[in-house]
Design a protein around this motif. Structure first.
Motif, mmCIF file in Angstrom:
data_model
loop_
_atom_site.group_PDB
_atom_site.id
_atom_site.type_symbol
_atom_site.label_atom_id
_atom_site.label_comp_id
_atom_site.label_asym_id
_atom_site.label_seq_id
_atom_site.Cartn_x
_atom_site.Cartn_y
_atom_site.Cartn_z
ATOM 1 N N TYR A 214 0.858 -1.179 0.000
ATOM 2 C CA TYR A 214 0.000 0.000 0.000
ATOM 3 C C TYR A 214 0.894 1.228 0.000
ATOM 4 O O TYR A 214 1.644 1.446 0.939
ATOM 5 N N THR A 215 0.864 1.971 -1.073
ATOM 6 C CA THR A 215 1.606 3.207 -1.323
ATOM 7 C C THR A 215 3.116 2.943 -1.488
ATOM 8 O O THR A 215 3.665 1.944 -1.009
ATOM 9 N N THR A 216 3.775 3.849 -2.195
ATOM 10 C CA THR A 216 5.227 3.779 -2.389
ATOM 11 C C THR A 216 5.763 5.182 -2.632
ATOM 12 O O THR A 216 5.134 5.990 -3.312
ATOM 13 N N ARG A 217 6.936 5.460 -2.052
ATOM 14 C CA ARG A 217 7.614 6.727 -2.320
ATOM 15 C C ARG A 217 8.697 6.570 -3.375
ATOM 16 O O ARG A 217 9.180 7.553 -3.928
ATOM 17 N N SER A 218 9.100 5.348 -3.628
ATOM 18 C CA SER A 218 10.106 5.080 -4.661
ATOM 19 C C SER A 218 9.393 4.847 -5.992
ATOM 20 O O SER A 218 8.175 4.634 -6.047
ATOM 21 N N ASP A 219 10.152 4.892 -7.074
ATOM 22 C CA ASP A 219 9.555 4.668 -8.395
ATOM 23 C C ASP A 219 8.890 3.301 -8.469
ATOM 24 O O ASP A 219 7.859 3.136 -9.129
ATOM 25 N N THR A 220 9.490 2.326 -7.790
ATOM 26 C CA THR A 220 8.956 0.962 -7.771
ATOM 27 C C THR A 220 9.134 0.387 -6.375
ATOM 28 O O THR A 220 10.176 0.567 -5.757
ATOM 29 N N SER A 221 8.120 -0.289 -5.881
ATOM 30 C CA SER A 221 8.252 -1.117 -4.680
ATOM 31 C C SER A 221 7.847 -2.533 -5.050
ATOM 32 O O SER A 221 6.852 -2.739 -5.758
ATOM 33 N N LYS A 222 8.634 -3.493 -4.559
ATOM 34 C CA LYS A 222 8.383 -4.891 -4.890
ATOM 35 C C LYS A 222 8.576 -5.746 -3.640
ATOM 36 O O LYS A 222 9.575 -5.595 -2.929
ATOM 37 N N VAL A 223 7.614 -6.617 -3.387
ATOM 38 C CA VAL A 223 7.630 -7.462 -2.200
ATOM 39 C C VAL A 223 7.194 -8.871 -2.588
ATOM 40 O O VAL A 223 6.235 -9.040 -3.346
ATOM 41 N N GLU A 224 7.905 -9.860 -2.070
ATOM 42 C CA GLU A 224 7.471 -11.248 -2.196
ATOM 43 C C GLU A 224 6.988 -11.729 -0.831
ATOM 44 O O GLU A 224 7.632 -11.455 0.192
ATOM 45 N N ILE A 225 5.869 -12.438 -0.833
ATOM 46 C CA ILE A 225 5.303 -12.989 0.406
ATOM 47 C C ILE A 225 4.952 -14.449 0.141
ATOM 48 O O ILE A 225 4.221 -14.754 -0.799
ATOM 49 N N ARG A 226 5.477 -15.334 0.957
ATOM 50 C CA ARG A 226 5.227 -16.757 0.737
ATOM 51 C C ARG A 226 4.760 -17.427 2.031
ATOM 52 O O ARG A 226 4.940 -16.898 3.121
#
Length: 234
Positions: A214-226
Motif C-alpha cells: 500500500y503506497t510507495t515513495r520510490s519509483d517501484t516497490s516490490k515485495v514477495e510474500i510466501r
C-alpha cells in the motif's frame, strides 16, 4: 507493458503441491514447523504453538486501470505471491483519492478474540515506505496495526513510522508473525520468531488482515510474500 508475463490465479480451482484441491482464492495447506533456539539473550520459539490454523478466502485490490497480472503473480511451486507497485499508479477504485495499492484482502473479518497472521517476506532493495502488512479496522485510525518497509539501515521494518522492528531486511527473507488480541486491544509482532514489540491497537472495530503493498515513495516497490497462514486461539 506487463511486468509479469505468466498466468496467475484464474476463476477455476487449482491443484496444490500438497495433493488436494483448493479454490484460487484459498491458500494451500502448509507443513507446520516448530522452532525453539537461543539467539543471544533472546529465545526464539513458534508463536503459533497452541493455535488452530484457519483457511480463508481473499480478494485482491490493485490499480483500477491495469490488469492484476501487471502488478501481481503467484508461483504455485514455491507458494509465493509477488506484489509490485509503481509511483503514480491509480487507486483501486476510479475517482478514489486513496493511495495506490496492490494488496491481498483476507476475508477473516472479526470483532473479538485472538487472530494471527504468519508469512515470510522479502522486500526488494529500493522499495521506500510501502505498507506491507495491515490489521485493518479501528476507531482512531483506519488500521489497528501496520508494518512499513523503510530504506534505512539496508532496509528496515517499522511499526507505522516509528518503532524499528528489524533492520537489514532488503533482499532477505524475514519470517513475520502478527498477533492481534481484539479483546485486550494488543498487537504483538514477532520477526524471525523473536518478539519485537507489543502495541495498542486503535480501538474496537471490525478487523481483517491485508498484505502486499500500500503506497510507495520510490519509483517501484516490490515485495514477495510466501507461505501465508492464518491462526486463531480460543
Amino acid at each position: 507493458m506487463k511486468y509479469f508475463q505468466f498466468i496467475i490465479f484464474s476463476a477455476i480451482s487449482i491443484i496444490t503441491g500438497y495433493g488436494h484441491h483448493v479454490n484460487d482464492n484459498e491458500l494451500p495447506a502448509q507443513p507446520h514447523y516448530t522452532a525453539e533456539i537461543l539467539l543471544g539473550n533472546k529465545q526464539a520459539f513458534d508463536p503459533t504453538s497452541g493455535w488452530t490454523e484457519q483457511q480463508y478466502t481473499f480478494t485482491f485490490h490493485k490499480p483500477w486501470n491495469v490488469n492484476l497480472n501487471e502488478r501481481h503473480r503467484f508461483d504455485k511451486a514455491t507458494n509465493t505471491h509477488t506484489f509490485l507497485l509503481l509511483k503514480g499508479d491509480a487507486s483501486f477504485q476510479q475517482n478514489s483519492t486513496t493511495s495506490p495499492r496492490c494488496e491481498m484482502r483476507v476475508q477473516n473479518d472479526y470483532t473479538s478474540g485472538m487472530n494471527q497472521f504468519e508469512a515470510d517476506y522479502k522486500v526488494y532493495k529500493g522499495s521506500q515506505h510501502p505498507i506491507i502488512m495491515q490489521v485493518f479496522g479501528g476507531t482512531t485510525s483506519a488500521t489497528a496495526f501496520n508494518m512499513k518497509a523503510y530504506d534505512e539501515n539496508e532496509g528496515s521494518f517499522k511499526h507505522y513510522d516509528s518503532k524499528v522492528l528489524q533492520t537489514g531486511i532488503y533482499d532477505k527473507w524475514q519470517h513475520v508473525n502478527v498477533i492481534h488480541n481484539a479483546d485486550s486491544g494488543k498487537v504483538m509482532v514477532y520477526i524471525n520468531k523473536v518478539l519485537k514489540g507489543t502495541f495498542n491497537d486503535k480501538g474496537d472495530a471490525t478487523h481483517y488482515f491485508k498484505c502486499g503493498i500500500y503506497t510507495t515513495r520510490s519509483d517501484t516497490s516490490k515485495v514477495e510474500i510466501r507461505n501465508i497462514r492464518f491462526w486463531v486461539k480460543k
